[in-house]
Enzyme design. Structure first.
Site, mmCIF file in Angstrom:
data_model
loop_
_atom_site.group_PDB
_atom_site.id
_atom_site.type_symbol
_atom_site.label_atom_id
_atom_site.label_comp_id
_atom_site.label_asym_id
_atom_site.label_seq_id
_atom_site.Cartn_x
_atom_site.Cartn_y
_atom_site.Cartn_z
ATOM 1 N N CYS A 272 -0.703 5.939 9.966
ATOM 2 C CA CYS A 272 0.516 5.239 10.388
ATOM 3 C C CYS A 272 0.169 3.937 11.085
ATOM 4 O O CYS A 272 -0.645 3.915 12.000
ATOM 5 C CB CYS A 272 1.309 6.056 11.406
ATOM 6 S SG CYS A 272 1.673 7.726 10.913
ATOM 7 N N CYS B 234 6.874 -4.910 15.545
ATOM 8 C CA CYS B 234 6.489 -3.966 16.604
ATOM 9 C C CYS B 234 5.035 -4.274 16.976
ATOM 10 O O CYS B 234 4.181 -4.427 16.104
ATOM 11 C CB CYS B 234 6.607 -2.521 16.123
ATOM 12 S SG CYS B 234 8.300 -2.059 15.680
ATOM 13 N N SER C 240 12.342 6.608 7.366
ATOM 14 C CA SER C 240 12.052 6.320 8.767
ATOM 15 C C SER C 240 12.519 4.902 9.084
ATOM 16 O O SER C 240 12.197 3.959 8.372
ATOM 17 C CB SER C 240 10.537 6.437 8.991
ATOM 18 O OG SER C 240 10.215 6.094 10.321
ATOM 19 N N CYS D 176 6.714 -6.864 7.043
ATOM 20 C CA CYS D 176 7.835 -6.313 7.801
ATOM 21 C C CYS D 176 8.309 -7.369 8.783
ATOM 22 O O CYS D 176 7.505 -8.116 9.339
ATOM 23 C CB CYS D 176 7.405 -5.058 8.557
ATOM 24 S SG CYS D 176 8.759 -4.259 9.462
ATOM 25 N N SER E 99 12.155 5.680 14.712
ATOM 26 C CA SER E 99 11.009 5.244 15.509
ATOM 27 C C SER E 99 11.509 4.859 16.893
ATOM 28 O O SER E 99 11.885 3.719 17.123
ATOM 29 C CB SER E 99 10.325 4.046 14.836
ATOM 30 O OG SER E 99 9.648 4.487 13.682
ATOM 31 N N LEU E 100 11.506 5.829 17.802
ATOM 32 C CA LEU E 100 12.064 5.586 19.134
ATOM 33 C C LEU E 100 10.993 5.002 20.065
ATOM 34 O O LEU E 100 11.161 3.917 20.616
ATOM 35 C CB LEU E 100 12.636 6.890 19.692
ATOM 36 C CG LEU E 100 13.376 6.779 21.022
ATOM 37 C CD1 LEU E 100 14.590 5.863 20.921
ATOM 38 C CD2 LEU E 100 13.797 8.163 21.531
ATOM 39 N N HIS E 101 9.915 5.727 20.266
ATOM 40 C CA HIS E 101 8.708 5.270 20.967
ATOM 41 C C HIS E 101 8.859 4.981 22.457
ATOM 42 O O HIS E 101 7.861 4.673 23.127
ATOM 43 C CB HIS E 101 8.103 4.026 20.292
ATOM 44 C CG HIS E 101 7.791 4.210 18.841
ATOM 45 N ND1 HIS E 101 7.200 5.333 18.334
ATOM 46 C CD2 HIS E 101 8.013 3.398 17.764
ATOM 47 C CE1 HIS E 101 7.045 5.203 17.021
ATOM 48 N NE2 HIS E 101 7.542 4.050 16.648
ATOM 49 N N CYS F 146 3.387 8.555 1.096
ATOM 50 C CA CYS F 146 4.007 7.599 2.018
ATOM 51 C C CYS F 146 4.121 6.273 1.273
ATOM 52 O O CYS F 146 3.110 5.721 0.836
ATOM 53 C CB CYS F 146 3.104 7.487 3.245
ATOM 54 S SG CYS F 146 3.640 6.247 4.422
ATOM 55 N N GLU G 56 10.580 -2.078 6.588
ATOM 56 C CA GLU G 56 11.685 -1.363 7.227
ATOM 57 C C GLU G 56 12.689 -0.978 6.129
ATOM 58 O O GLU G 56 13.385 -1.855 5.592
ATOM 59 C CB GLU G 56 12.319 -2.270 8.297
ATOM 60 C CG GLU G 56 13.669 -1.810 8.816
ATOM 61 C CD GLU G 56 13.716 -0.345 9.279
ATOM 62 O OE1 GLU G 56 12.759 0.140 9.908
ATOM 63 O OE2 GLU G 56 14.728 0.311 8.981
ATOM 64 N N ASN H 31 -2.930 4.889 16.241
ATOM 65 C CA ASN H 31 -4.046 4.493 15.386
ATOM 66 C C ASN H 31 -4.382 3.041 15.669
ATOM 67 O O ASN H 31 -3.484 2.196 15.689
ATOM 68 C CB ASN H 31 -3.663 4.662 13.925
ATOM 69 C CG ASN H 31 -3.323 6.102 13.612
ATOM 70 O OD1 ASN H 31 -4.115 6.996 13.878
ATOM 71 N ND2 ASN H 31 -2.122 6.337 13.090
ATOM 72 N N GLU I 278 0.829 -1.205 0.000
ATOM 73 C CA GLU I 278 0.000 0.000 0.000
ATOM 74 C C GLU I 278 0.863 1.253 0.000
ATOM 75 O O GLU I 278 1.985 1.252 0.507
ATOM 76 C CB GLU I 278 -0.911 0.008 1.233
ATOM 77 C CG GLU I 278 -1.973 -1.088 1.154
ATOM 78 C CD GLU I 278 -2.867 -1.160 2.386
ATOM 79 O OE1 GLU I 278 -4.055 -1.437 2.219
ATOM 80 O OE2 GLU I 278 -2.378 -0.959 3.508
ATOM 81 N N CYS J 143 1.977 -2.194 15.590
ATOM 82 C CA CYS J 143 1.901 -1.909 14.156
ATOM 83 C C CYS J 143 1.255 -3.069 13.398
ATOM 84 O O CYS J 143 1.656 -4.224 13.542
ATOM 85 C CB CYS J 143 3.298 -1.633 13.608
ATOM 86 S SG CYS J 143 3.328 -1.392 11.818
#
Ligand code: SAH
Length: 368
Positions: free
Chosen positions: A350, A130, A208, A126, A231-233, A119, A177, A307, A105, A133
């Protein structure tokens, strides 16, 4: 073609002729007795003039055009399956089928004014899993080729051109990634950036990463002005490892050290993404720890409202808490922005990209 070539025309031609079964560009040119300028005409028609396909390249002799079309020389490596537009019309999500049936997508966002962001995905699926996600939960399928990545942008650029608009920004924040498919992503960047072709400036491109330290070091050496987002989070290993398996390979300290090396080498600002998960990483203590990691560097924090994704054991942080978190960063002198999420109603925001063909979906069908 060597994988490390960054000649955009060579990269593009290589992919196009390999799809048609030729072993290389030289073979292809020999078979049709094509002079170099003919190859250049094809490349420019696809990447600069954004023509639909080989049959539309009127600078090529008519007979040659139809011969090439018969030999399955096609400009696009991806086929649109569904296009969905959000109810506010600002977000368009495209589901694309690759030639082996896999799906990815890409999302087009039209902001106020002339700013547009596309995007794009770098992998089908992936490998990093995570927990928050949707793509990560679905697992890894395969790397995309440089043109499968580039063609997502080409498709959206053609959509925009119909409305008299162009792409102003591209972010590698779709599925996958980017640094786990490093060479193909750098080749796609070369295609996007080529002044003889697509012509998007490096500064308008952002990659990213989930935080692959060895690849951040490699990226430092590229000498290009492409933006880096991390992407630290979470500000510490306990919290980060609890929902990002990659943190067991590269700790927060190792990641931050790589970021410092990047800035020392490039003097470029880094963007840190921080998805706000209710009760997980959104406490005052987390904000203070994050501020401590950020302080004194040219770093910028993007706070991302979570999200929802199917089956995930998370809830989004309430807005008031997001602002309180941002205030703590601000008081510590750390700049931050709360990301405005677009396209939630079509699962285009996202972390919501999963590339599942909806049973009733069909091309040009709109959910909104
Ligand atoms: N693999 C890359 C790029 C893809 S994700 C990376 O990890 O950076 C793009 C951004 O969306 C990342 O910051 C990711 O953490 C974030 N994201 C993923 N799932 C999300 C969700 N459910 N809600 C909000 N942001 C999410």
């Amino acid at each position: 073609m060597s994988l490390v070539t960054r000649d955009p025309q060579a990269i593009w031609l290589h992919d196009v002729v390999s799809r048609a079964g030729f072993s290389g560009v030289d073979d292809f040119a020999r078979e049709f007795e094509l002079k170099p300028y003919r190859l250049q005409q094809m490349y420019r028609a696809a990447t600069k003039e954004l023509l639909a396909d080989i049959g539309d390249v009127t600078t090529l002799p008519k007979e040659l055009r139809s011969t090439l079309a018969q030999r399955v020389i096609t400009f696009s490596s991806i086929e649109p399956v569904v296009l969905q537009r959000s109810s506010d019309k600002q977000t368009t999500k495209g589901l694309f089928r690759l030639r082996d049936g896999k799906e990815v997508e890409a999302v087009l966002m039209e902001h106020f004014g002339d700013r547009t962001t596309v995007c794009i995905s770098s992998q089908a699926g992936c490998a990093f899993a995570c927990a928050f996600c949707s793509t990560g939960q679905a697992g890894f399928t395969r790397n995309l080729t440089p043109t499968e990545i580039f063609d997502q942008a080409r498709f959206m650029a053609r959509e925009l051109a119909e409305r008299g608009k162009r792409i102003t920004n591209i972010v590698f924040m779709g599925m996958g990634e980017p640094f786990h498919n490093y060479d193909a992503v750098m080749a796609a960047v070369a295609l996007l950036n080529d002044a003889q072709g697509f012509g998007l400036g490096h500064r308008h491109i952002t990659i990213s990463t989930v935080g692959l330290v060895d690849k951040i070091d490699r990226f430092c050496e590229e000498g290009i002005q492409v933006n880096l987002a991390i992407s630290l989070h979470a500000p510490n290993d306990a919290v980060r490892s609890s929902f990002m398996p990659v943190n067991r390979k590269f700790s927060v300290a190792e990641l931050m050290a790589a970021c410092e090396r990047y800035v020392a080498k490039t003097n470029r600002k880094i963007f840190f993404e921080y998805v706000m998960l209710d009760g997980v990483n959104d406490s005052d203590a987390c904000a203070r720890d994050l501020a401590a990691l950020m302080r004194g560097h040219i770093y910028h924090v993007n706070l991302i409202p979570y999200n929802s994704t199917p089956d995930a054991p998370f809830a989004g942080t309430p807005d008031a808490r997001i602002w309180a978190f941002a205030k703590i960063l601000d008081n510590a002198g750390v700049p931050s922005t709360v990301r405005h999420n677009m396209g939630r109603d079509i699962a285009a925001a996202c972390g919501q990209l999963r590339a599942q063909t909806q049973p009733k979906a069909h091309m040009a069908g709109s959910s909104a």
